[in-house]
Design a protein around this motif. Sequence first.
Motif, PDB file in Angstrom:
ATOM      1  N   ALA A   1       2.106  10.094   9.240  1.00 39.65           N
ATOM      2  CA  ALA A   1       0.908   9.811   9.954  1.00 39.65           C
ATOM      3  C   ALA A   1       0.232   8.664   9.186  1.00 39.65           C
ATOM      4  O   ALA A   1       0.166   8.713   7.778  1.00 39.65           O
ATOM      5  CB  ALA A   1       0.070  10.842  10.339  1.00 39.65           C
ATOM      6  N   GLY A   2      -0.233   7.436   9.900  1.00 40.44           N
ATOM      7  CA  GLY A   2      -0.658   6.479   9.054  1.00 40.44           C
ATOM      8  C   GLY A   2      -1.378   5.561   9.982  1.00 40.44           C
ATOM      9  O   GLY A   2      -1.042   5.442  11.462  1.00 40.44           O
ATOM     10  N   ARG A   3      -2.011   4.235   9.556  1.00 42.41           N
ATOM     11  CA  ARG A   3      -2.520   3.418  10.192  1.00 42.41           C
ATOM     12  C   ARG A   3      -1.815   1.976  10.129  1.00 42.41           C
ATOM     13  O   ARG A   3      -2.267   0.860  10.759  1.00 42.41           O
ATOM     14  CB  ARG A   3      -3.927   3.113  10.010  1.00 42.41           C
ATOM     15  N   GLY A   4      -0.725   1.817   9.249  1.00 43.92           N
ATOM     16  CA  GLY A   4      -0.247   0.660   8.844  1.00 43.92           C
ATOM     17  C   GLY A   4       1.162   0.454   9.591  1.00 43.92           C
ATOM     18  O   GLY A   4       1.486   0.805  10.771  1.00 43.92           O
ATOM     19  N   SER A   5       2.080  -0.327   8.849  1.00 45.60           N
ATOM     20  CA  SER A   5       3.201  -0.586   9.489  1.00 45.60           C
ATOM     21  C   SER A   5       4.078   0.446   9.822  1.00 45.60           C
ATOM     22  O   SER A   5       3.956   1.712   9.313  1.00 45.60           O
ATOM     23  CB  SER A   5       3.976  -1.599   8.611  1.00 45.60           C
ATOM     24  N   TYR A   6       5.055   0.285  10.610  1.00 46.82           N
ATOM     25  CA  TYR A   6       5.851   1.335  10.953  1.00 46.82           C
ATOM     26  C   TYR A   6       6.658   1.667   9.950  1.00 46.82           C
ATOM     27  O   TYR A   6       7.288   3.208   9.697  1.00 46.82           O
ATOM     28  CB  TYR A   6       6.765   0.922  12.276  1.00 46.82           C
ATOM     29  N   SER A   7       6.796   1.136   8.979  1.00 45.65           N
ATOM     30  CA  SER A   7       7.946   1.515   7.729  1.00 45.65           C
ATOM     31  C   SER A   7       7.164   1.759   6.351  1.00 45.65           C
ATOM     32  O   SER A   7       7.474   2.853   5.653  1.00 45.65           O
ATOM     33  CB  SER A   7       8.821   0.422   7.349  1.00 45.65           C
ATOM     34  N   THR A   8       5.946   1.306   6.144  1.00 44.85           N
ATOM     35  CA  THR A   8       5.185   1.675   5.175  1.00 44.85           C
ATOM     36  C   THR A   8       3.654   2.353   5.193  1.00 44.85           C
ATOM     37  O   THR A   8       3.244   2.409   4.254  1.00 44.85           O
ATOM     38  CB  THR A   8       5.255   0.411   4.102  1.00 44.85           C
ATOM     39  N   GLY A   9       3.379   2.102   6.295  1.00 48.52           N
ATOM     40  CA  GLY A   9       1.768   2.290   6.545  1.00 48.52           C
ATOM     41  C   GLY A   9       1.399   3.876   6.756  1.00 48.52           C
ATOM     42  O   GLY A   9       0.674   4.067   7.761  1.00 48.52           O
ATOM     43  N   TYR A  10       2.066   4.845   5.862  1.00 51.60           N
ATOM     44  CA  TYR A  10       1.710   6.165   6.219  1.00 51.60           C
ATOM     45  C   TYR A  10       0.804   6.663   5.118  1.00 51.60           C
ATOM     46  O   TYR A  10       1.077   6.363   3.910  1.00 51.60           O
ATOM     47  CB  TYR A  10       3.073   6.795   6.458  1.00 51.60           C
ATOM     48  N   ASP A  11      -0.114   7.401   5.470  1.00 56.16           N
ATOM     49  CA  ASP A  11      -1.127   8.022   4.290  1.00 56.16           C
ATOM     50  C   ASP A  11      -0.958   9.552   4.492  1.00 56.16           C
ATOM     51  O   ASP A  11      -1.205  10.102   3.273  1.00 56.16           O
ATOM     52  CB  ASP A  11      -2.491   7.795   4.921  1.00 56.16           C
ATOM     53  N   TYR A  12      -0.331  10.262   5.273  1.00 49.47           N
ATOM     54  CA  TYR A  12      -0.244  11.603   5.385  1.00 49.47           C
ATOM     55  C   TYR A  12       1.335  11.904   5.623  1.00 49.47           C
ATOM     56  O   TYR A  12       1.899  11.542   6.330  1.00 49.47           O
ATOM     57  CB  TYR A  12      -1.023  12.414   6.220  1.00 49.47           C
ATOM     58  N   TRP A  13       1.606  13.203   4.878  1.00 44.05           N
ATOM     59  CA  TRP A  13       2.999  13.629   4.951  1.00 44.05           C
ATOM     60  C   TRP A  13       3.085  15.094   5.110  1.00 44.05           C
ATOM     61  O   TRP A  13       2.076  15.723   4.428  1.00 44.05           O
ATOM     62  CB  TRP A  13       3.772  12.941   3.792  1.00 44.05           C
ATOM     63  N   GLY A  14       4.004  15.303   5.942  1.00 45.74           N
ATOM     64  CA  GLY A  14       4.514  16.855   6.035  1.00 45.74           C
ATOM     65  C   GLY A  14       5.320  17.360   4.792  1.00 45.74           C
ATOM     66  O   GLY A  14       5.651  16.629   3.832  1.00 45.74           O
ATOM     67  N   GLN A  15       5.660  18.750   4.801  1.00 46.63           N
ATOM     68  CA  GLN A  15       6.172  19.140   3.575  1.00 46.63           C
ATOM     69  C   GLN A  15       7.622  18.841   3.671  1.00 46.63           C
ATOM     70  O   GLN A  15       8.459  19.128   2.634  1.00 46.63           O
ATOM     71  CB  GLN A  15       6.017  20.583   3.622  1.00 46.63           C
ATOM     72  N   GLY A  16       8.149  18.707   4.878  1.00 49.52           N
ATOM     73  CA  GLY A  16       9.635  18.212   5.066  1.00 49.52           C
ATOM     74  C   GLY A  16      10.223  19.563   5.410  1.00 49.52           C
ATOM     75  O   GLY A  16       9.905  20.811   5.063  1.00 49.52           O
ATOM     76  N   THR A  17      11.215  19.533   6.241  1.00 46.71           N
ATOM     77  CA  THR A  17      12.170  20.252   6.900  1.00 46.71           C
ATOM     78  C   THR A  17      13.589  20.122   6.790  1.00 46.71           C
ATOM     79  O   THR A  17      13.912  18.837   7.109  1.00 46.71           O
ATOM     80  CB  THR A  17      11.787  20.784   8.399  1.00 46.71           C
ATOM     81  N   GLN A  18      14.405  20.893   6.519  1.00 52.13           N
ATOM     82  CA  GLN A  18      15.891  20.591   6.105  1.00 52.13           C
ATOM     83  C   GLN A  18      16.539  20.870   7.376  1.00 52.13           C
ATOM     84  O   GLN A  18      16.550  21.785   8.019  1.00 52.13           O
ATOM     85  CB  GLN A  18      16.500  21.800   5.142  1.00 52.13           C
ATOM     86  N   VAL A  19      17.608  19.920   7.614  1.00 55.68           N
ATOM     87  CA  VAL A  19      18.453  19.623   8.500  1.00 55.68           C
ATOM     88  C   VAL A  19      19.787  19.548   8.105  1.00 55.68           C
ATOM     89  O   VAL A  19      20.140  18.593   7.294  1.00 55.68           O
ATOM     90  CB  VAL A  19      18.204  18.596   9.582  1.00 55.68           C
ATOM     91  N   THR A  20      20.807  20.513   8.227  1.00 54.70           N
ATOM     92  CA  THR A  20      22.026  20.676   7.781  1.00 54.70           C
ATOM     93  C   THR A  20      23.042  20.570   8.922  1.00 54.70           C
ATOM     94  O   THR A  20      23.002  21.439   9.828  1.00 54.70           O
ATOM     95  CB  THR A  20      22.494  21.749   6.772  1.00 54.70           C
TER      96      THR A  20
END
Length: 120
Positions: A98-117
Amino acid sequence: QVQLVESGGGLVQAGGSLRLSCAASGRTSSSYRMGWFRQAPGKEREFVAATRWSGGSTLYADSVKGRFTISRDNAKNTVYLQMNSLKPEDTAVYYCAAGRGSYSTGYDYWGQGTQVTVSS
């Protein structure tokens, strides 16, 4: 401050489907862009899809267009990534952001990640 909690990852066969969820809490904003990224073993993190709480256009990486759909439920503060026709190449750790910037680089917050196999 925004907290993001992901769920829905797992192991599926090629051609199958998964639906990832990202629940947001804290100081969320209707102006935030919500995005999904993924990182495969030995590769850099790459953009997958993005939307906004307030609506507007959605964006997809060329590799997932026509197969993945990003959506949101504002009442539940949750964004989803519906993944259909999965391929082994989709195998990666998927991150919500989540963030306020560009679609590619404008993110301030991140989740922990979830594995997809995705198996062949």
